[in-house]
Design a protein around this motif. Structure first.
Motif, PDB file in Angstrom:
ATOM      1  N   ILE A  32       0.834  -1.200   0.000  1.00 19.41           N
ATOM      2  CA  ILE A  32       0.000   0.000   0.000  1.00 19.41           C
ATOM      3  C   ILE A  32       0.871   1.252   0.000  1.00 19.41           C
ATOM      4  CG2 ILE A  32      -1.645   1.353   1.365  1.00 19.41           C
ATOM      5  CD1 ILE A  32      -2.894  -1.312   2.240  1.00 19.41           C
ATOM      6  N   LEU A  33       1.949   1.237   0.800  1.00 21.42           N
ATOM      7  CA  LEU A  33       2.855   2.386   0.861  1.00 21.42           C
ATOM      8  C   LEU A  33       3.524   2.636  -0.492  1.00 21.42           C
ATOM      9  CD1 LEU A  33       4.243   4.566   2.551  1.00 21.42           C
ATOM     10  CD2 LEU A  33       5.981   2.868   3.177  1.00 21.42           C
ATOM     11  N   THR A  35       2.451   1.626  -3.455  1.00 19.41           N
ATOM     12  CA  THR A  35       1.432   2.024  -4.431  1.00 19.41           C
ATOM     13  C   THR A  35       1.030   3.485  -4.254  1.00 19.41           C
ATOM     14  OG1 THR A  35       0.602  -0.257  -4.443  1.00 19.41           O
ATOM     15  CG2 THR A  35      -0.819   1.445  -5.395  1.00 19.41           C
ATOM     16  N   ILE A  36       0.867   3.916  -3.004  1.00 21.45           N
ATOM     17  CA  ILE A  36       0.511   5.316  -2.753  1.00 21.45           C
ATOM     18  C   ILE A  36       1.621   6.241  -3.250  1.00 21.45           C
ATOM     19  CG2 ILE A  36       0.155   7.033  -0.930  1.00 21.45           C
ATOM     20  CD1 ILE A  36      -1.358   4.916   0.633  1.00 21.45           C
ATOM     21  N   THR A  37       2.884   5.860  -2.993  1.00 24.23           N
ATOM     22  CA  THR A  37       4.006   6.659  -3.481  1.00 24.23           C
ATOM     23  C   THR A  37       3.994   6.760  -4.997  1.00 24.23           C
ATOM     24  OG1 THR A  37       5.342   5.930  -1.592  1.00 24.23           O
ATOM     25  CG2 THR A  37       6.513   6.892  -3.457  1.00 24.23           C
ATOM     26  N   ILE A  39       1.360   6.448  -6.988  1.00 28.62           N
ATOM     27  CA  ILE A  39       0.215   7.252  -7.423  1.00 28.62           C
ATOM     28  C   ILE A  39       0.475   8.740  -7.192  1.00 28.62           C
ATOM     29  CG2 ILE A  39      -2.216   7.756  -6.965  1.00 28.62           C
ATOM     30  CD1 ILE A  39      -2.595   4.780  -6.356  1.00 28.62           C
ATOM     31  N   VAL A  40       1.095   9.073  -6.047  1.00 22.66           N
ATOM     32  CA  VAL A  40       1.439  10.474  -5.774  1.00 22.66           C
ATOM     33  C   VAL A  40       2.425  10.999  -6.814  1.00 22.66           C
ATOM     34  CG1 VAL A  40       2.593  12.022  -4.143  1.00 22.66           C
ATOM     35  CG2 VAL A  40       0.924  10.360  -3.316  1.00 22.66           C
ATOM     36  N   HIS A 173      -1.696  -4.248  -9.157  1.00 26.48           N
ATOM     37  CA  HIS A 173      -0.640  -3.765  -8.254  1.00 26.48           C
ATOM     38  C   HIS A 173       0.676  -3.584  -9.009  1.00 26.48           C
ATOM     39  CE1 HIS A 173       2.858  -5.037  -5.760  1.00 26.48           C
ATOM     40  NE2 HIS A 173       2.356  -4.244  -4.853  1.00 26.48           N
ATOM     41  N   SER A 176       0.432  -0.626 -11.548  1.00 29.09           N
ATOM     42  CA  SER A 176       0.421   0.666 -10.860  1.00 29.09           C
ATOM     43  C   SER A 176       1.821   1.078 -10.429  1.00 29.09           C
ATOM     44  CB  SER A 176      -0.505   0.601  -9.641  1.00 29.09           C
ATOM     45  OG  SER A 176      -1.826   0.272 -10.016  1.00 29.09           O
TER      46      SER A 176
END
Length: 382
Positions: A32-33, A35-37, A39-40, A173, A176
């Motif tokens: 999750i960390l 993937t969030i990085t 996406i940001v 995943h 992304s």
């Protein structure tokens, strides 16, 4: 036998192992960390789209000793747009500038010829419209959607729907992360990038399908026993295919790394960068997701079933009763099909029947199934 091969044999026999499934919340948090990085990075920096998608012009100069840095500065001054300059193998320069129309490209061509001390006719100009890139992108999205639908259908038939959903999540995943790293690194997105992204789809699923196949075989008829839970069988299956997954991933990454770091880094081959970065990140992410994401997700899905919940209760109750009697239950009991000779270094072909009496004259070897009760207080099978 190599150390890695010996480790693989011990993992295959269940002598050693790592609790991948039990620590799945840690892997979920890490994914999750990441993937969030990604996406940001994609939202802040965006993708550096090539001229095939944004439109522009490509100028090719004759053979020259002018450096790439000097040519890039002159090209940006002439066009007021960012320029990408590459030194080709024959000594010519390839200057790529986005968002130029026909009238602007003529002015830039004349300005480049003047600044680089060349004739205007010696600089070849090629215009690229954005419509071609839009067509490639739309077909790529269509191909991706069709591929994912077919993957879900095939895995649902070959395995089961829960495994198909877990594989699809791990595939999304991987894509992304790959796209996010492209945005963070700033590599240009070209048709080569699209090819690389579509290519990694199969590689990302390879290790996942291998693990799922082993899991399917090991859990066949699992509800008829009360020795181990579904998660324990899944973890054992995962450890059994771990070294195989590592070996295949390393072998696949080596030529891709050569393309990325040698071909793209030292030789300055831009198209190699586009394909190799997507392949490198996608292969690494696919190996990671097959071990840390796909299989743990299957366990989460399966353990919600009433049958698996009942199995877990039976196993835990049986172990609690055994511990109360002072005889802890084995997590995995060997059976006739999985027993191996501990002294066989290969770990894959030894037969342990009669191993305890090997070298003893006149003693007849007994079938392995008759020795299952040894070591227990009653000596009886449960």
């Amino acid at each position: 036998m190599s150390r890695l091969g010996s480790l693989g044999a011990r993992l295959y026999r269940g002598e050693v192992g790592y609790d991948f499934v039990g620590k799945r919340k840690i892997w979920y948090a890490i994914s999750i960390l990441i993937t969030i990085t990604a996406i940001v990075g994609l939202g802040v920096r965006g993708l550096n789209m090539g001229i095939e998608f944004s439109g522009g012009a490509v100028f090719t100069t004759p053979k020259t000793s002018i450096s790439e840095t000097h040519a890039r500065v002159k090209a940006e001054e002439a066009s007021s747009h960012p320029a990408l300059v590459q030194k080709l193998g024959n000594g010519t320069l390839r200057i790529q500038i986005s968002e130029l129309d026909t009238k602007q490209s003529v002015k830039v061509q004349e300005k480049l010829a003047s600044d680089l001390d060349m004739k205007t006719s010696e600089i070849n100009t090629q215009l690229v419209g954005p419509s071609w890139g839009e067509e490639v992108a739309s077909k790529a999205w269509l191909g991706l959607a069709i591929f994912m639908v077919l993957v879900v259908i095939y895995l649902a038939i070959a395995f089961e729907l829960r495994m198909a959903i877990a594989a699809l999540i791990s595939l999304i995943h991987d894509l992304s992360i790959t796209v996010g790293i492209y945005a963070l690194v700033g590599f240009e997105v070209t048709p080569g990038t699209v090819i690389g992204l579509l290519t990694i789809l199969g590689y990302s699923l390879y290790d996942t399908v291998v693990v799922f196949d082993g899991l399917k075989e090991s859990t066949r008829g699992i509800t008829k026993q009360s020795r181990s839970t579904y998660s324990e069988f899944a973890n054992r299956s995962l450890n059994g295919t771990l070294v195989r997954s590592i070996n295949t991933t390393i072998v696949a990454l080596m030529p891709v790394a050569a393309l990325l770091f040698i071909g793209g880094g030292f030789l300055g081959a831009g198209m190699l960068n586009d394909i190799s970065l997507a392949l490198f990140v996608g292969l690494a992410a696919g190996a990671y997701s097959s071990i840390f994401i796909a299989t743990p997700l299957v366990v989460d899905f399966k353990e919600r079933e009433p049958q698996m919940r009942a199995l877990t209760k039976r196993v835990l109750a049986k172990r609690a009763a055994a511990e109360a009697k002072g005889a802890p239950e084995m997590e995995f009991e060997p059976d006739e099909t999985t027993e191996r000779d501990d002294d066989d270094e290969s770990g894959y072909g030894g037969d342990s029947r009669g191993a305890a009496t090997a070298g003893t004259t006149g003693t007849r070897s007994q079938p392995a199934s008759r020795a299952r009760g040894r070591g227990r207080p009653s000596g009886k099978r449960r």
